[in-house]
Scaffold this motif. Structure first.
Motif, PDB file in Angstrom:
ATOM      1  N   LYS A  38       0.847  -1.185   0.000  1.00  0.00           N
ATOM      2  CA  LYS A  38       0.000   0.000   0.000  1.00  0.00           C
ATOM      3  C   LYS A  38       0.881   1.232   0.000  1.00  0.00           C
ATOM      4  CE  LYS A  38      -3.798  -2.265   2.309  1.00  0.00           C
ATOM      5  NZ  LYS A  38      -4.703  -2.277   3.452  1.00  0.00           N
ATOM      6  N   GLU A  67      -4.390   6.459   1.924  1.00  0.00           N
ATOM      7  CA  GLU A  67      -3.966   5.404   1.002  1.00  0.00           C
ATOM      8  C   GLU A  67      -4.305   5.834  -0.423  1.00  0.00           C
ATOM      9  OE1 GLU A  67      -4.840   0.733  -0.019  1.00  0.00           O
ATOM     10  OE2 GLU A  67      -5.518   1.536   1.893  1.00  0.00           O
ATOM     11  N   ALA A  69      -3.898   4.696  -4.762  1.00  0.00           N
ATOM     12  CA  ALA A  69      -3.680   3.603  -5.711  1.00  0.00           C
ATOM     13  C   ALA A  69      -2.816   4.132  -6.835  1.00  0.00           C
ATOM     14  CB  ALA A  69      -5.011   3.112  -6.258  1.00  0.00           C
ATOM     15  N   THR A  73       3.029   1.383 -12.322  1.00  0.00           N
ATOM     16  CA  THR A  73       4.212   1.219 -11.475  1.00  0.00           C
ATOM     17  C   THR A  73       5.399   2.026 -11.973  1.00  0.00           C
ATOM     18  OG1 THR A  73       4.824  -0.767 -12.684  1.00  0.00           O
ATOM     19  CG2 THR A  73       3.557  -1.068 -10.659  1.00  0.00           C
ATOM     20  N   HIS A  78      -0.979   9.622  -9.443  1.00  0.00           N
ATOM     21  CA  HIS A  78      -1.784   8.979  -8.420  1.00  0.00           C
ATOM     22  C   HIS A  78      -3.267   9.122  -8.745  1.00  0.00           C
ATOM     23  CE1 HIS A  78       1.803  10.033  -5.685  1.00  0.00           C
ATOM     24  NE2 HIS A  78       1.987   8.884  -6.254  1.00  0.00           N
ATOM     25  N   ASP A  79      -4.039   8.198  -8.254  1.00  0.00           N
ATOM     26  CA  ASP A  79      -5.477   8.230  -8.417  1.00  0.00           C
ATOM     27  C   ASP A  79      -6.078   8.780  -7.124  1.00  0.00           C
ATOM     28  OD1 ASP A  79      -8.076   7.865  -9.137  1.00  0.00           O
ATOM     29  OD2 ASP A  79      -8.037   5.674  -9.005  1.00  0.00           O
TER      30      ASP A  79
END
Length: 81
Positions: A38, A67, A69, A73, A78-79
């Motif tokens: 995470k 947190e 997601a 990678t 970022h979402d």
């Protein structure tokens, strides 16, 4: 002489195949661990795109890290929905 040569070929073939199986298992374990990892970031983005591997407080504004997601990678995007 042929028996010795045959025995050496069999021995080295077995030794090499065992190494490949071990490498594949390690790679699969690393991929699973990465998928389960995470990532956390400050909701105010005080430190830009900096992320953390553990939940906690932002060192700048002291808000709880949220947190996030990762979309890719290889990307730092970022979402934040």
């Amino acid at each position: 002489m042929n028996r010795i040569l045959f025995a050496l070929i069999v021995f080295f073939s077995a030794a090499c195949s065992g190494t490949n199986e071990s490498s594949e298992k390690t790679a699969n374990a690393d991929a699973t661990q990465a998928a389960n990892a995470k990532t956390y970031a400050c909701p105010m983005q005080c430190e830009g795109d900096k992320t953390y591997t553990q939940a906690g407080k932002c060192p700048v504004c002291k808000m709880d890290l949220e947190e996030i997601a990762l979309l890719d990678t290889d990307s730092t995007a970022h979402d934040h929905q």
